[in-house]
Motif scaffolding. Structure first.
Motif, PDB file in Angstrom:
ATOM      1  N   LEU A  85      36.805  49.569  42.319  1.00  0.00           N
ATOM      2  CA  LEU A  85      36.233  50.627  41.483  1.00  0.00           C
ATOM      3  C   LEU A  85      37.243  51.732  41.223  1.00  0.00           C
ATOM      4  CD1 LEU A  85      33.518  49.434  42.942  1.00  0.00           C
ATOM      5  CD2 LEU A  85      32.505  51.540  42.124  1.00  0.00           C
ATOM      6  N   ASN A  86      37.192  52.262  40.022  1.00  0.00           N
ATOM      7  CA  ASN A  86      38.000  53.421  39.658  1.00  0.00           C
ATOM      8  C   ASN A  86      37.031  54.531  39.235  1.00  0.00           C
ATOM      9  OD1 ASN A  86      39.641  55.339  38.476  1.00  0.00           O
ATOM     10  ND2 ASN A  86      40.623  53.942  37.023  1.00  0.00           N
ATOM     11  N   LEU A  87      36.935  55.571  40.059  1.00  0.00           N
ATOM     12  CA  LEU A  87      36.016  56.659  39.744  1.00  0.00           C
ATOM     13  C   LEU A  87      36.749  57.689  38.896  1.00  0.00           C
ATOM     14  CD1 LEU A  87      34.223  57.088  43.208  1.00  0.00           C
ATOM     15  CD2 LEU A  87      33.922  55.338  41.450  1.00  0.00           C
ATOM     16  N   GLY A  88      36.749  57.449  37.595  1.00  0.00           N
ATOM     17  CA  GLY A  88      37.508  58.305  36.682  1.00  0.00           C
ATOM     18  C   GLY A  88      36.753  59.560  36.293  1.00  0.00           C
ATOM     19  N   GLN A  89      37.426  60.404  35.563  1.00  0.00           N
ATOM     20  CA  GLN A  89      36.866  61.687  35.136  1.00  0.00           C
ATOM     21  C   GLN A  89      35.710  61.502  34.159  1.00  0.00           C
ATOM     22  OE1 GLN A  89      38.029  64.873  35.716  1.00  0.00           O
ATOM     23  NE2 GLN A  89      37.316  66.068  33.972  1.00  0.00           N
ATOM     24  N   GLU A  90      35.891  60.578  33.200  1.00  0.00           N
ATOM     25  CA  GLU A  90      34.894  60.371  32.149  1.00  0.00           C
ATOM     26  C   GLU A  90      33.899  59.273  32.498  1.00  0.00           C
ATOM     27  OE1 GLU A  90      35.234  61.918  28.948  1.00  0.00           O
ATOM     28  OE2 GLU A  90      36.759  63.160  29.925  1.00  0.00           O
ATOM     29  N   LYS A  91      34.408  58.252  33.184  1.00  0.00           N
ATOM     30  CA  LYS A  91      33.536  57.124  33.501  1.00  0.00           C
ATOM     31  C   LYS A  91      33.973  56.472  34.808  1.00  0.00           C
ATOM     32  CE  LYS A  91      36.410  54.145  30.667  1.00  0.00           C
ATOM     33  NZ  LYS A  91      36.640  53.454  29.423  1.00  0.00           N
ATOM     34  N   PHE A  92      33.008  55.831  35.460  1.00  0.00           N
ATOM     35  CA  PHE A  92      33.305  55.003  36.625  1.00  0.00           C
ATOM     36  C   PHE A  92      33.399  53.569  36.126  1.00  0.00           C
ATOM     37  CE2 PHE A  92      30.950  57.798  40.015  1.00  0.00           C
ATOM     38  CZ  PHE A  92      31.850  58.818  39.780  1.00  0.00           C
ATOM     39  N   VAL A  93      34.438  52.871  36.533  1.00  0.00           N
ATOM     40  CA  VAL A  93      34.585  51.469  36.141  1.00  0.00           C
ATOM     41  C   VAL A  93      34.711  50.620  37.397  1.00  0.00           C
ATOM     42  CG1 VAL A  93      35.903  49.816  34.762  1.00  0.00           C
ATOM     43  CG2 VAL A  93      35.907  52.220  34.114  1.00  0.00           C
ATOM     44  N   GLY A  94      33.964  49.541  37.427  1.00  0.00           N
ATOM     45  CA  GLY A  94      34.062  48.603  38.541  1.00  0.00           C
ATOM     46  C   GLY A  94      34.351  47.221  37.995  1.00  0.00           C
ATOM     47  N   ALA A  95      35.018  46.389  38.786  1.00  0.00           N
ATOM     48  CA  ALA A  95      35.340  45.049  38.303  1.00  0.00           C
ATOM     49  C   ALA A  95      35.393  44.057  39.444  1.00  0.00           C
ATOM     50  CB  ALA A  95      36.678  45.070  37.566  1.00  0.00           C
ATOM     51  N   ILE A  96      35.158  42.815  39.088  1.00  0.00           N
ATOM     52  CA  ILE A  96      35.387  41.723  40.028  1.00  0.00           C
ATOM     53  C   ILE A  96      36.763  41.154  39.732  1.00  0.00           C
ATOM     54  CG2 ILE A  96      34.641  39.436  40.781  1.00  0.00           C
ATOM     55  CD1 ILE A  96      31.827  40.178  40.212  1.00  0.00           C
ATOM     56  N   VAL A  97      37.558  41.038  40.784  1.00  0.00           N
ATOM     57  CA  VAL A  97      38.959  40.644  40.636  1.00  0.00           C
ATOM     58  C   VAL A  97      39.204  39.400  41.485  1.00  0.00           C
ATOM     59  CG1 VAL A  97      41.338  41.430  40.945  1.00  0.00           C
ATOM     60  CG2 VAL A  97      39.553  43.100  40.399  1.00  0.00           C
ATOM     61  N   ASN A  98      39.947  38.434  40.939  1.00  0.00           N
ATOM     62  CA  ASN A  98      40.216  37.246  41.753  1.00  0.00           C
ATOM     63  C   ASN A  98      41.511  37.424  42.551  1.00  0.00           C
ATOM     64  OD1 ASN A  98      42.437  36.574  40.176  1.00  0.00           O
ATOM     65  ND2 ASN A  98      41.463  34.821  39.183  1.00  0.00           N
ATOM     66  N   LEU A  99      41.921  36.369  43.259  1.00  0.00           N
ATOM     67  CA  LEU A  99      43.046  36.499  44.186  1.00  0.00           C
ATOM     68  C   LEU A  99      44.398  36.663  43.482  1.00  0.00           C
ATOM     69  CD1 LEU A  99      42.153  33.897  46.972  1.00  0.00           C
ATOM     70  CD2 LEU A  99      41.740  36.365  46.931  1.00  0.00           C
ATOM     71  N   ARG A 100      44.431  36.447  42.174  1.00  0.00           N
ATOM     72  CA  ARG A 100      45.673  36.669  41.438  1.00  0.00           C
ATOM     73  C   ARG A 100      45.606  37.951  40.602  1.00  0.00           C
ATOM     74  NH1 ARG A 100      49.802  34.533  44.003  1.00  0.00           N
ATOM     75  NH2 ARG A 100      49.952  32.274  43.917  1.00  0.00           N
ATOM     76  N   GLY A 101      44.623  38.783  40.880  1.00  0.00           N
ATOM     77  CA  GLY A 101      44.542  40.067  40.191  1.00  0.00           C
ATOM     78  C   GLY A 101      44.027  39.965  38.776  1.00  0.00           C
ATOM     79  N   GLU A 102      43.270  38.911  38.494  1.00  0.00           N
ATOM     80  CA  GLU A 102      42.659  38.807  37.165  1.00  0.00           C
ATOM     81  C   GLU A 102      41.270  39.440  37.202  1.00  0.00           C
ATOM     82  OE1 GLU A 102      44.879  34.592  36.085  1.00  0.00           O
ATOM     83  OE2 GLU A 102      42.922  34.614  37.048  1.00  0.00           O
ATOM     84  N   ILE A 103      41.028  40.323  36.249  1.00  0.00           N
ATOM     85  CA  ILE A 103      39.723  40.982  36.168  1.00  0.00           C
ATOM     86  C   ILE A 103      38.757  40.040  35.474  1.00  0.00           C
ATOM     87  CG2 ILE A 103      38.470  42.888  35.063  1.00  0.00           C
ATOM     88  CD1 ILE A 103      40.837  44.683  35.733  1.00  0.00           C
TER      89      ILE A 103
END
Ligand SMILES: [Zn+2]
Length: 382
Positions: A85-103
């Motif tokens: 998760l990236n808790l940014g100023q304007e929006k919070f974004v979360g993602a599922i990421v695999n073992l090679r860093g693919e979102i």
């Protein structure tokens, strides 16, 4: 020294082999044995286990050096996932990421005016949506948050914008989702992301990533490992005073770097509402806009010179909204950095822009726990 138990040795070998396979696209058992200095038999045993766990696969044959062509091994990218998760100023974004860093899947929630409990609820909501996708198994959750963080306790000590003080964020998330959780400062998470997935891992292993957005912070990696200092705040350069009796900062002091060089400082000084507007004025050569950007770059450069004087690290990456001002801005930062630092130390410094944008924070947060503890990847042996 105590002799390692059989179990410890087994785990150590497993981590070592997995780390080696992780580090390259493909690798043969013989190369793994050479790199790790383990015997061929041990490597084969460990690899069989990794294949049984679904973590590693045989993906073809490589060049022969005389004998028969070796079988190549590779990590199975989608065998495990982590949430970042990236808790940014304007929006919070979360993602599922695999073992090679693919979102693989992203969820975002706008957070204007959300703070305190509301901001916390937004974090839960994002994770909730992500854990319900078909992507399984998820093995860890990492959060990059603004503010001062105690990562070992998973506590956000102080995040002014979110109105969080001494919030046990890690424990709260763990309680709800029953997964290992790591809480990092967003600039530190960004540094890990750029290092692991931004193509910087081949450098000497030392790297500073300076995140210049509404706030300013740096993440420092030494020998490829995040350095957080004694209180977790290593790299918090945004609230170091650079102008005596300067503008009042949200931290209560006057003249912090953030009051001069951040995106919010630039907006305030130019009485503009968006960076798009500032960018247009800057690109049109409007005198005041150019002056404010030059001033912002100048003080940032001086702060970088201080970092160089202390750390003598030769690779510095700039990320965040202010990088939108492009190479002109970066060159002004460089000029002031070089003027303020000992020239023998600054002349070898590679100053570059990051390649991953806001994704760096998500990727770094998602990877942090796994990179520190490969045993998370394994099905628990009870
Ligand atoms: Zn401040």
């Amino acid at each position: 020294m105590k002799k390692a138990t059989y179990q410890q040795t087994k785990q150590h070998n497993r981590d070592l082999v997995l780390r080696t396979i992780f580090a390259s696209e493909t690798v043969s058992r013989a190369e793994v044995a050479r790199i790790t200095s383990l015997t061929r038999t041990t490597v084969s045993e460990v690899v069989n286990g990794l294949i049984a766990e679904g973590l590693v696969d045989e993906v073809g044959r490589g060049e022969s050096l005389g004998g028969k062509m070796p079988i190549l091994l590779s990590i199975v990218p989608d065998s495990r996932y982590a949430i970042g998760l990236n808790l940014g100023q304007e929006k919070f974004v979360g993602a599922i990421v695999n073992l090679r860093g693919e979102i693989k899947e992203t969820v975002e929630i706008p957070v204007h005016d959300k703070n305190g409990q509301q901001a916390l609820e937004a974090v839960y909501q994002i994770i909730n949506q992500l854990v319900r996708t078909r992507l399984k198994p998820i093995i860890a959750i990492g959060v990059g948050t603004p503010g001062l963080v105690n990562t070992s306790q998973g506590t956000v000590l102080n995040a002014v914008n979110l109105d969080w003080q001494d919030l046990p964020l890690g424990k709260l998330i763990h309680k709800k989702f029953k997964l290992p959780v790591s809480i990092l400062n967003d600039s530190q998470a960004t540094a890990i992301g750029e290092y692991v997935y931004g193509g910087s891992a081949e450098s000497e292993g030392n790297l500073i990533v300076v995140n210049v957005k509404h706030g300013i912070g740096a993440g420092i990696l030494i020998n490829g490992r995040l350095f957080q200092g004694d209180g977790g705040g290593a790299g918090e350069i945004g609230h170091v005073v650079v102008q005596e009796n300067g503008e009042l900062c949200r931290c209560g002091k006057r003249g912090c770097l953030e009051t001069v060089s951040s995106a919010s400082a630039v907006l305030r000084r130019l009485h503009m509402d968006s960076l798009d507007q500032v960018l247009a004025a800057y690109e049109a050569g409007q005198a005041e806009a150019c002056l404010v950007i030059a001033n912002a770059a100048h003080y940032l450069g001086i702060s970088l010179a201080n970092l160089i004087g202390i750390m003598n690290i030769q690779k510095i990456i700039l990320t965040g909204d202010m990088t939108r001002f492009g190479s002109g801005w970066m060159e002004m930062v460089r000029t002031s950095m070089q003027a303020a630092a000992l020239s023998r130390m600054s002349e070898g410094v590679h100053l570059e822009m990051g390649t991953l944008d806001y994704r760096a924070c998500i990727l770094g947060a998602s990877a942090h726990l796994v990179l520190n503890d490969y045993s998370l990847l394994f099905t628990r042996e009870d």
